[in-house]
Design an enzyme around this catalytic site. Structure first.
Site, PDB file in Angstrom:
ATOM      1  N   LYS A   1      57.581  35.752  12.661  1.00 40.73           N
ATOM      2  CA  LYS A   1      56.801  34.520  12.628  1.00 40.73           C
ATOM      3  C   LYS A   1      56.972  33.874  11.260  1.00 40.73           C
ATOM      4  O   LYS A   1      56.239  34.158  10.310  1.00 40.73           O
ATOM      5  CB  LYS A   1      55.324  34.804  12.919  1.00 40.73           C
ATOM      6  CG  LYS A   1      54.559  33.555  13.366  1.00 40.73           C
ATOM      7  CD  LYS A   1      55.085  33.033  14.683  1.00 40.73           C
ATOM      8  CE  LYS A   1      54.408  31.780  15.135  1.00 40.73           C
ATOM      9  NZ  LYS A   1      55.007  31.211  16.341  1.00 40.73           N
TER      10      LYS A   1
ATOM     11  N   SER B   1      56.603  28.969  20.828  1.00 36.72           N
ATOM     12  CA  SER B   1      55.256  29.253  20.350  1.00 36.72           C
ATOM     13  C   SER B   1      54.226  28.601  21.281  1.00 36.72           C
ATOM     14  O   SER B   1      54.136  28.968  22.451  1.00 36.72           O
ATOM     15  CB  SER B   1      55.095  28.807  18.902  1.00 36.72           C
ATOM     16  OG  SER B   1      54.100  29.580  18.261  1.00 36.72           O
TER      17      SER B   1
END
Length: 596
Positions: A192, A388
């Site tokens: 991430k 996402s």
């Protein structure tokens, strides 16, 4: 006193007359612009569809802005993917259209969208009609599309860019240190990397690994497609990309097989006249061609809902960047509720092009999609990005399509809150004091960073968000026929971004395919015959007058100059400026992938 009254009345009359004149001028200009905007040519025999490969390629066409037409600035133009595809398909079946002329330039768009256009151009060629492409300068993206043409022409002094793909993210950590700001980061996911520009000075090993894999896969698709169209080898094309070929002489582009002929614009026009056998070429624009395409009418409808841009809970405050598309959570929920109740709508295709944003808004839209799915089939068609929060929206659909070069996955959550205590206290000399009734009363107060206990609370909050994301994906993919446990999703999650090709192998995507195939699948799931339904797109785009009024309202001179000065630095710095106003939980792909 008499003179004072006289001059005052004269001033008032002057102001009134000025406003009347300005109002009259506005209506005259509006009428003239409307005439320009509504004018249409005539499609005669031996016409040519001209596609201007400049400006920005977006999901939906907005009504053609006559102001842009009058100014003649192609770079400001917006080309709608939906309108362009409709025009190409209509031209294929229209006997009055002889061929397509690709007017090359600096077309900007994600690779998946460019590939979608390219596929439809290939289908056009199968009809036996021809495609010519010409440019003074081909960007790499516009050349990728133009390479499908039967003949590619280049100005003798022109330029053709073919350099490969590069990701060059911008890091702001050093700048933040200089001004006394630190980012307090709470995240789940080894990959991430959305927070990296604000806490590191270079890519982490994990991020470098995923970006290397991602752009390598995307470049492989581009090379394969161009090699097939130009009858070249991938090795040859990669060799050219290593040679700084953009700075070659024109004859080298011909020798390399990238173009067929060097020619000036007037010679190209003569070639087109010779091709159609007319003294003058009648060009038809995509907007005109799409408007003439026969709209199908039916009692059954497959609704295509376009969700493009950053995911936010509420629409952003108007600014110079106000024209950027957004997926506003509460609006999308309301729109999907209407589609669920519309008895004419038998199935819904969600066309998603988003790198994510607010995790809360993503969860609310996920819920709306589940309620919609209880009443009718829901199929997702991914554009250039569905990562996402964009994947959060997608994961609960009945079926998911992606393009090979779509960027998707990025299953992860983060929170990023600036600590400006050093800036405020040491550099600006401010002091803070507080009185509170309870221990957590000053949580997030300015003038100090989080303490250890507060940091732990924030991390647990992010962990719960990630666990919920994993659960949504595991259930959605299992319901769609890909049995996945939460542990399975976690192994391919951790914030890692995948291309459509990679995601399909992992089960995050059902099939590689375009919006057209997604519509056909939705109709099949709704048990509709081939000719038993029509398609309509939601939400309806703004008209040009609405755009003009909106742009006028959003004009901010200082913001405009800031954007103009900072260029590509503007978006990430604006994100930093608004960090405290953003939702605490973010489901967002790395903020600025900067793939060129």
């Amino acid at each position: 006193m008499k003179e004072f009254v006289k001059y005052t009345l004269a001033t008032i009359c002057g102001i009134i007359l000025l406003h009347i004149f300005a109002l009259m001028l506005f209506f005259v200009m509006a009428g003239a612009l409307s005439a320009v905007g509504s004018s249409t040519g005539t499609i005669s025999k031996n016409s040519v569809l001209r596609i201007n490969m400049a400006g920005t390629l977006s999901e939906q066409a907005t009504e053609e802005n006559p102001v842009t037409q009058l100014l003649g600035n192609d770079v400001l133009s917006n080309t709608g993917l939906d309108q362009l595809i409709t025009a190409i398909d209509a031209a294929k079946d229209d006997d009055r259209i002889e061929g397509i002329y690709l007017d090359g330039g600096l077309l900007t768009g994600d690779l998946a969208s460019l590939q979608y256009v390219r596929k439809h151009l290939e289908e056009f060629k199968k009809s036996g009609k021809w495609i010519y492409a010409y440019a003074d300068t081909y960007s790499q993206g516009s050349y990728y599309v133009a390479s499908v043409a039967d003949s590619i022409f280049l100005n003798p002094s022109g330029l053709l860019d073919w350099h490969g793909l590069t990701s060059q993210p911008i890091f702001f950590t050093g700048l933040l240190e200089k001004i006394g700001v630190k980012m307090q980061v709470f995240k789940v996911g080894t990959y991430k990397s959305a927070v990296e520009p604000y806490i590191l000075t270079s890519m982490s090993d994990a991020n470098r690994e995923q970006v290397t894999s991602m752009i390598g896969d995307m470049w492989g698709v581009m090379v394969k497609d161009v090699a097939k169209s130009r009858k070249l080898t991938p090795e040859h094309l990669n060799g050219l990309a290593d040679r700084y070929v953009a700075f070659s002489e024109g004859k080298e582009f011909v020798k390399a097989g990238l173009v067929d002929r060097l020619t000036f614009a007037d010679q190209l026009r003569q070639s087109l006249r010779d091709r159609v056998g007319e003294d003058k070429v009648n060009f038809v624009e995509p907007a005109e061609m799409a408007a003439l395409a026969q709209a199908k009418s039916s009692a059954n409808e497959v609704a295509v809902y376009v969700a493009e841009g950053s995911i936010v809970e509420k629409a952003s405050t108007p600014s110079v960047s106000g024209n950027s598309p957004e997926i506003v959570g509460d609006k999308v929920v309301a729109d999907l509720d209407k589609l669920a109740e519309d008895e004419k709508v038998k199935a819904v295709v969600l066309r998603i092009n988003s790198g994510g944003g607010s995790a809360y808004a993503s969860e609310q839209m996920w819920r709306a999609i589940q309620l919609l799915k209880q009443k009718k089939p829901v199929v997702v068609s991914m554009g250039g990005l569905a990562a996402s929060g964009g994947y959060y929206m997608s994961c609960g659909a009945n079926y998911i399509f992606a393009e090979p070069t779509t960027l998707t996955g990025s299953i992860g959550i983060f929170g990023m809150i600036p600590d400006a205590s050093e800036l405020l206290t040491d550099k600006l000399g401010l002091s803070f004091d507080r009185v509170k009734t309870n221990k957590s009363g000053d949580f997030g107060a300015m003038g100090r960073p989080f303490n250890a206990e507060e940091s732990e609370v924030m991390q647990q909050y992010v962990n719960r968000g990630y666990a919920l994301f994993l659960n949504r994906v595991a259930k959605g993919r299992t319901d769609a026929g890909h049995r996945m446990t939460i542990d399975d999703v976690d192994r391919i999650g951790q914030g890692r971004v995948w291309t459509g090709q990679q995601a399909q192998k992992l089960g995050l995507v059902d099939k590689l395919g375009s919006l057209d195939e997604a519509i056909k699948k939705a109709a099949a799931l709704a048990k509709l015959g081939k000719d038993d339904y029509c398609c309509n797109t939601y939400p309806a785009p703004l008209g040009w007058m609405e755009q003009l009024m909106q742009n006028t309202e959003q004009q901010d001179y200082l913001e405009e100059k800031l954007c103009e000065t900072l260029g590509e630095y503007y978006a990430p710095l604006t994100y930093l400026r608004n960090a405290r106003n953003n939702s605490m939980l973010q489901a967002h792909i790395f903020f600025y992938p900067n793939i060129k």
